[in-house]
Design a protein around this motif. Structure first.
Motif, PDB file in Angstrom:
ATOM      1  N   UNK A  52       0.707  -1.201   0.120  1.00  0.00           N
ATOM      2  CA  UNK A  52      -0.142   0.004  -0.006  1.00  0.00           C
ATOM      3  C   UNK A  52       0.825   1.150  -0.028  1.00  0.00           C
ATOM      4  N   UNK A  53       1.967   1.486   0.664  1.00  0.00           N
ATOM      5  CA  UNK A  53       2.812   2.502   0.802  1.00  0.00           C
ATOM      6  C   UNK A  53       3.393   2.818  -0.668  1.00  0.00           C
ATOM      7  N   UNK A  54       3.907   1.569  -1.534  1.00  0.00           N
ATOM      8  CA  UNK A  54       4.414   1.869  -2.625  1.00  0.00           C
ATOM      9  C   UNK A  54       3.291   2.211  -3.604  1.00  0.00           C
ATOM     10  N   UNK A  55       2.059   1.496  -3.580  1.00  0.00           N
ATOM     11  CA  UNK A  55       0.915   2.343  -4.329  1.00  0.00           C
ATOM     12  C   UNK A  55       0.871   3.795  -3.987  1.00  0.00           C
ATOM     13  N   UNK A 113       4.612  12.106   4.316  1.00  0.00           N
ATOM     14  CA  UNK A 113       4.413  11.034   5.050  1.00  0.00           C
ATOM     15  C   UNK A 113       4.502   9.778   4.553  1.00  0.00           C
ATOM     16  N   UNK A 114       4.419   9.477   3.194  1.00  0.00           N
ATOM     17  CA  UNK A 114       4.688   8.350   2.521  1.00  0.00           C
ATOM     18  C   UNK A 114       6.329   7.981   2.310  1.00  0.00           C
ATOM     19  N   UNK A 115       6.924   9.068   2.097  1.00  0.00           N
ATOM     20  CA  UNK A 115       8.191   8.731   1.880  1.00  0.00           C
ATOM     21  C   UNK A 115       8.849   8.425   3.455  1.00  0.00           C
ATOM     22  N   UNK A 116       8.704   9.182   4.390  1.00  0.00           N
ATOM     23  CA  UNK A 116       9.302   9.059   5.605  1.00  0.00           C
ATOM     24  C   UNK A 116       8.769   7.579   6.259  1.00  0.00           C
ATOM     25  N   UNK A 117       7.487   7.191   5.920  1.00  0.00           N
ATOM     26  CA  UNK A 117       6.823   5.856   6.364  1.00  0.00           C
ATOM     27  C   UNK A 117       7.720   4.846   5.622  1.00  0.00           C
ATOM     28  N   UNK A 118       7.916   4.956   4.434  1.00  0.00           N
ATOM     29  CA  UNK A 118       8.962   3.915   3.626  1.00  0.00           C
ATOM     30  C   UNK A 118      10.257   4.139   4.089  1.00  0.00           C
ATOM     31  N   UNK A 119      10.769   4.910   4.446  1.00  0.00           N
ATOM     32  CA  UNK A 119      12.024   5.200   5.096  1.00  0.00           C
ATOM     33  C   UNK A 119      12.161   4.307   6.637  1.00  0.00           C
ATOM     34  N   UNK A 120      11.179   4.538   7.222  1.00  0.00           N
ATOM     35  CA  UNK A 120      11.139   4.055   8.499  1.00  0.00           C
ATOM     36  C   UNK A 120      10.792   2.443   8.541  1.00  0.00           C
ATOM     37  N   UNK A 156      19.472  -0.606   3.990  1.00  0.00           N
ATOM     38  CA  UNK A 156      20.169   0.795   4.473  1.00  0.00           C
ATOM     39  C   UNK A 156      20.012   1.884   3.238  1.00  0.00           C
ATOM     40  N   UNK A 157      20.351   1.449   2.251  1.00  0.00           N
ATOM     41  CA  UNK A 157      20.179   2.067   0.927  1.00  0.00           C
ATOM     42  C   UNK A 157      18.911   2.786   0.491  1.00  0.00           C
ATOM     43  N   UNK A 158      17.882   1.986   0.509  1.00  0.00           N
ATOM     44  CA  UNK A 158      16.399   2.389   0.708  1.00  0.00           C
ATOM     45  C   UNK A 158      16.035   3.107   1.697  1.00  0.00           C
ATOM     46  N   UNK A 159      16.342   2.891   2.922  1.00  0.00           N
ATOM     47  CA  UNK A 159      16.113   3.860   3.961  1.00  0.00           C
ATOM     48  C   UNK A 159      16.833   5.286   3.612  1.00  0.00           C
ATOM     49  N   UNK A 160      18.098   5.369   3.308  1.00  0.00           N
ATOM     50  CA  UNK A 160      18.599   6.571   2.928  1.00  0.00           C
ATOM     51  C   UNK A 160      18.061   7.198   1.690  1.00  0.00           C
ATOM     52  N   UNK A 161      17.527   6.538   0.864  1.00  0.00           N
ATOM     53  CA  UNK A 161      16.782   7.017  -0.507  1.00  0.00           C
ATOM     54  C   UNK A 161      15.485   7.661  -0.150  1.00  0.00           C
ATOM     55  N   UNK A 162      14.776   7.200   0.854  1.00  0.00           N
ATOM     56  CA  UNK A 162      13.608   7.673   1.264  1.00  0.00           C
ATOM     57  C   UNK A 162      13.688   8.874   2.355  1.00  0.00           C
ATOM     58  N   UNK A 163      14.867   8.942   3.074  1.00  0.00           N
ATOM     59  CA  UNK A 163      15.123  10.172   3.859  1.00  0.00           C
ATOM     60  C   UNK A 163      15.415  10.998   3.133  1.00  0.00           C
ATOM     61  N   UNK A 164      16.269  10.930   1.840  1.00  0.00           N
ATOM     62  CA  UNK A 164      16.521  11.915   1.137  1.00  0.00           C
ATOM     63  C   UNK A 164      15.497  12.588   0.325  1.00  0.00           C
ATOM     64  N   UNK A 165      14.456  11.682   0.144  1.00  0.00           N
ATOM     65  CA  UNK A 165      13.091  12.180  -0.713  1.00  0.00           C
ATOM     66  C   UNK A 165      12.213  12.927   0.342  1.00  0.00           C
TER      67      UNK A 165
END
Length: 132
Positions: A16-19, A36-43, A51-60
């Motif tokens: 659901x987050x990806x959608x 909200x969506x980007x930070x929840x994905x990072x979380x 790690x890399x996906x966490x950093x990607x969504x933190x950046x977004x």
């Protein structure tokens, strides 16, 4: 989405987050929703050890913050995610720098339920550094 995480249906919550990400990325505006969506994905990726996906969504998330300085957001969420990601990488010095930055911002606020976790996190980092 929160309900799926609470029910431990992480796969459905992530789906659901990806959608949501796909939909909101195509929209103009809606910075709170994007944040909200980007930070929840990072979380979520943080807890998966990605790690890399966490950093990607933190950046977004940080991009949304930078473009919308008056955005009403959870001021502790991204620092928490960044700190935990640094800790998972063993970079306790960067982790404590992030926490100290948050403490500097909140030092005139009461140490309560909302702000107390920042101090607990600092103590955890100091313990990992052998300072306790």
């Amino acid at each position: 989405i929160y309900n799926y995480f609470v029910k431990i249906d992480h796969a459905l919550a992530m789906d659901n987050l990806k959608k949501a990400e796909k939909i909101i990325s195509s929209l103009d505006g809606y910075p709170e929703l994007k944040y909200m969506a980007f930070s929840q994905l990072a979380h979520a990726y943080l807890h998966m050890g990605e790690k890399s996906l966490t950093e990607f969504y933190v950046s977004k998330s940080e991009e949304v913050e930078k473009e919308n300085p008056k955005l009403n957001y959870d001021a502790h969420l991204l620092p928490y995610i960044k700190t935990r990601n640094f800790m998972a990488s063993g970079d306790y010095q960067k982790a404590i720098e992030v926490v100290n930055g948050v403490i500097e911002k909140i030092k005139h606020q009461p140490i309560d339920y909302y702000n107390g976790n920042v101090y607990v996190m600092k103590a955890s980092i100091q313990n990992s550094l052998g300072e306790f």
